[in-house]
Scaffold this motif. Structure first.
Motif, mmCIF file in Angstrom:
data_model
loop_
_atom_site.group_PDB
_atom_site.id
_atom_site.type_symbol
_atom_site.label_atom_id
_atom_site.label_comp_id
_atom_site.label_asym_id
_atom_site.label_seq_id
_atom_site.Cartn_x
_atom_site.Cartn_y
_atom_site.Cartn_z
ATOM 1 N N VAL A 122 0.714 -1.254 0.016
ATOM 2 C CA VAL A 122 0.112 -0.237 -0.060
ATOM 3 C C VAL A 122 0.951 1.114 0.057
ATOM 4 O O VAL A 122 1.848 1.277 0.768
ATOM 5 C CB VAL A 122 -0.790 0.147 1.291
ATOM 6 N N ASN A 123 0.665 2.099 -0.940
ATOM 7 C CA ASN A 123 1.449 3.521 -0.972
ATOM 8 C C ASN A 123 0.501 4.539 -0.638
ATOM 9 O O ASN A 123 -0.379 5.036 -1.514
ATOM 10 C CB ASN A 123 1.981 3.559 -2.478
ATOM 11 N N ASP A 124 0.452 5.096 0.466
ATOM 12 C CA ASP A 124 -0.431 6.190 1.088
ATOM 13 C C ASP A 124 0.651 7.295 0.912
ATOM 14 O O ASP A 124 0.873 7.928 2.099
ATOM 15 C CB ASP A 124 -0.629 5.773 2.503
ATOM 16 N N SER A 125 0.965 7.744 -0.444
ATOM 17 C CA SER A 125 1.693 9.155 -0.419
ATOM 18 C C SER A 125 1.538 9.392 -1.879
ATOM 19 O O SER A 125 1.017 8.795 -2.790
ATOM 20 C CB SER A 125 3.314 8.745 0.083
ATOM 21 N N ASN A 126 2.161 10.850 -1.924
ATOM 22 C CA ASN A 126 2.096 11.305 -3.358
ATOM 23 C C ASN A 126 3.445 10.940 -4.064
ATOM 24 O O ASN A 126 3.701 11.348 -5.520
ATOM 25 C CB ASN A 126 1.959 12.667 -3.193
ATOM 26 N N TYR A 127 4.337 9.816 -3.592
ATOM 27 C CA TYR A 127 5.483 9.506 -4.249
ATOM 28 C C TYR A 127 5.503 8.161 -5.068
ATOM 29 O O TYR A 127 4.637 7.545 -4.787
ATOM 30 C CB TYR A 127 6.435 9.253 -3.241
ATOM 31 N N PHE A 128 5.831 8.244 -6.188
ATOM 32 C CA PHE A 128 6.139 6.792 -6.691
ATOM 33 C C PHE A 128 7.337 5.891 -5.770
ATOM 34 O O PHE A 128 7.996 6.741 -5.316
ATOM 35 C CB PHE A 128 7.008 7.027 -8.349
ATOM 36 N N CYS A 129 6.838 4.700 -5.939
ATOM 37 C CA CYS A 129 7.836 3.884 -4.912
ATOM 38 C C CYS A 129 8.178 2.577 -5.487
ATOM 39 O O CYS A 129 7.368 1.786 -6.102
ATOM 40 C CB CYS A 129 6.703 3.290 -3.634
ATOM 41 N N TYR A 130 9.563 2.435 -5.735
ATOM 42 C CA TYR A 130 10.075 1.481 -6.307
ATOM 43 C C TYR A 130 10.431 0.469 -4.954
ATOM 44 O O TYR A 130 10.940 0.980 -4.111
ATOM 45 C CB TYR A 130 11.541 1.726 -6.797
ATOM 46 N N TYR A 131 9.884 -0.650 -4.915
ATOM 47 C CA TYR A 131 10.161 -1.582 -3.988
ATOM 48 C C TYR A 131 10.728 -2.928 -4.354
ATOM 49 O O TYR A 131 10.586 -3.390 -5.465
ATOM 50 C CB TYR A 131 8.788 -1.780 -3.280
ATOM 51 N N LEU A 132 11.333 -3.500 -3.417
ATOM 52 C CA LEU A 132 11.813 -4.799 -3.187
ATOM 53 C C LEU A 132 11.948 -5.649 -2.296
ATOM 54 O O LEU A 132 12.166 -4.981 -1.085
ATOM 55 C CB LEU A 132 13.690 -4.855 -3.644
ATOM 56 N N ILE A 133 11.183 -6.725 -1.840
ATOM 57 C CA ILE A 133 11.024 -7.487 -0.964
ATOM 58 C C ILE A 133 11.820 -8.753 -0.933
ATOM 59 O O ILE A 133 11.475 -9.666 -2.052
ATOM 60 C CB ILE A 133 9.430 -7.896 -0.541
ATOM 61 N N ALA A 134 12.772 -9.128 -0.147
ATOM 62 C CA ALA A 134 13.505 -10.143 -0.126
ATOM 63 C C ALA A 134 13.937 -10.958 0.801
ATOM 64 O O ALA A 134 13.357 -10.661 2.207
ATOM 65 C CB ALA A 134 14.903 -9.876 -0.684
ATOM 66 N N GLU A 135 14.157 -12.314 0.909
ATOM 67 C CA GLU A 135 14.409 -13.080 2.005
ATOM 68 C C GLU A 135 15.779 -13.632 2.034
ATOM 69 O O GLU A 135 16.566 -13.749 1.115
ATOM 70 C CB GLU A 135 13.569 -14.365 1.838
#
Length: 353
Positions: A122-135
């Motif tokens: 969930v992106n609750d902002s006015n920004y573009f968000c690049y994300y990475l989820i790793a284990e």
């Protein structure tokens, strides 16, 4: 989060079908759209995206920001076909100094035995968000689980999990930026998020929120100023408890010091260590004696000021030489000297911790 209402006259595009049209009326969460051939089509509000506002010259295009008539669903699902060049919905009510990104978990069978949860970013902002989820694996290397781009004020479904498999630790990395105007440059976020399966079975785990029409578990990746202060308070409280415990332990150690003997005598003669030495070589006997020496040193090396006398005898001098070699190398922070000649002759070494 606030949101704009869909109104009659707005032009919308269908998300799950080809085409779109003009909104004629709204009935709860259902809107009615006149399509290109003049039919009025009822459509759930969650399955359309506004492309042009009535009496507005500027179109509002969004591949993944669904504008709905209620504030409970202000953040909407991001679709894979959305591209960054499309104009996102910018919320004027946001605090752009405190963007909010969440891991969100929802479930239709809360408290059931075989519970499944839907996982969203969930992106609750006015920004573009690049994300990475790793284990991170046992080899210490990271393995990517999810990655992508979240447009401003959107949410994206990633996967469904069984809660029994949700004892995980995820590394979440984020990079934020604005495309519509110059803005503050945030440092990249790198958070270790620990998730425990049991939390999904608590009665109050799922809470009402601004992003879904139903309750969800929300885990913030970027903490607000209030959350950071609360966390710091918790850390300070933890540190205070640790200090109190350490002070209590110091008192116990002090009490032990008061009761400890002034000098500890350790006789390293092999007949004092073993009842029967038959069959042992000289090397084996020396190893047993040195093992005893090391055990005593390790046990007492934190008792500052403690005196220990190691009785090694004269003999051929091998044991004395090895004891002193160890004191000069492994235990060189402690001082040593010949023990009292009157009491021990030439056959003992005094160590002062």
């Amino acid at each position: 989060m606030k949101n704009k209402d869909i109104k009659p006259g707005d032009k919308v595009r269908f998300l799950n079908d080809v085409g779109g049209g003009e909104v004629t009326r709204i009935d709860g969460k259902t809107i009615y759209v006149i399509d290109e051939i003049g039919f009025e089509v009822p459509v759930p509000v969650s399955e359309v995206v506004v492309v042009e506002r009535k009496n507005e010259n500027v179109s509002e295009k969004s591949g993944d920001s669904i504008l709905t008539p209620n504030e409970d669903n202000a953040i909407n699902t991001s679709h894979s076909e959305a591209i960054e060049d499309e104009s996102p919905y910018i919320d004027p009510h946001h605090d752009d100094l405190n963007p909010r990104i969440y891991l969100a978990f929802t479930s239709e069978n809360i408290n059931s035995g075989d519970q499944k949860v839907d996982f969203y970013m969930v992106n609750d902002s006015n920004y573009f968000c690049y994300y990475l989820i790793a284990e991170t694996g046992d080899d210490g290397l990271a393995r990517g689980l999810f990655s992508g781009t979240l447009q401003p004020n959107t949410k994206e479904f990633l996967e469904q999990f069984s809660t029994t498999k949700m004892d995980v630790s995820w590394h979440v990395q984020l990079i934020l930026h604005r495309k519509d105007k110059p803005s503050r440059l945030f440092d990249p976020v790198n958070e270790l998020v620990k998730i425990k399966a049991y939390r999904f079975y608590r009665d109050n785990a799922y809470k009402d929120n601004d992003f879904f029409d139903y309750k969800a578990v929300l885990i913030p990746v970027i903490k607000s100023e209030f959350e950071r202060r609360l966390e710091n308070l918790s850390k300070k409280k933890t540190q205070r408890i640790i200090k109190e415990k350490e002070a209590s332990n110091e008192k116990k150690i002090t009490a032990k010091k008061q009761n400890r003997p002034e000098i500890i005598e350790v006789d390293l003669h092999i007949h004092e260590l073993l009842d029967n030495t038959s069959g042992l070589t000289s090397a084996e006997i020396l190893k047993i004696q040195l093992d005893k020496f090391h055990a005593v040193m390790e046990e007492h090396q934190k008792l500052k000021g403690q005196k220990i006398v190691f009785i090694h005898g004269i003999g051929n001098g091998t044991l004395k030489h090895e004891v002193r070699r160890q004191l000069n190398t492994r235990y060189k922070k402690h001082s040593f000297q010949d023990a009292s000649f009157r009491e021990y002759g030439y056959g003992a070494t005094l160590v002062i911790i």
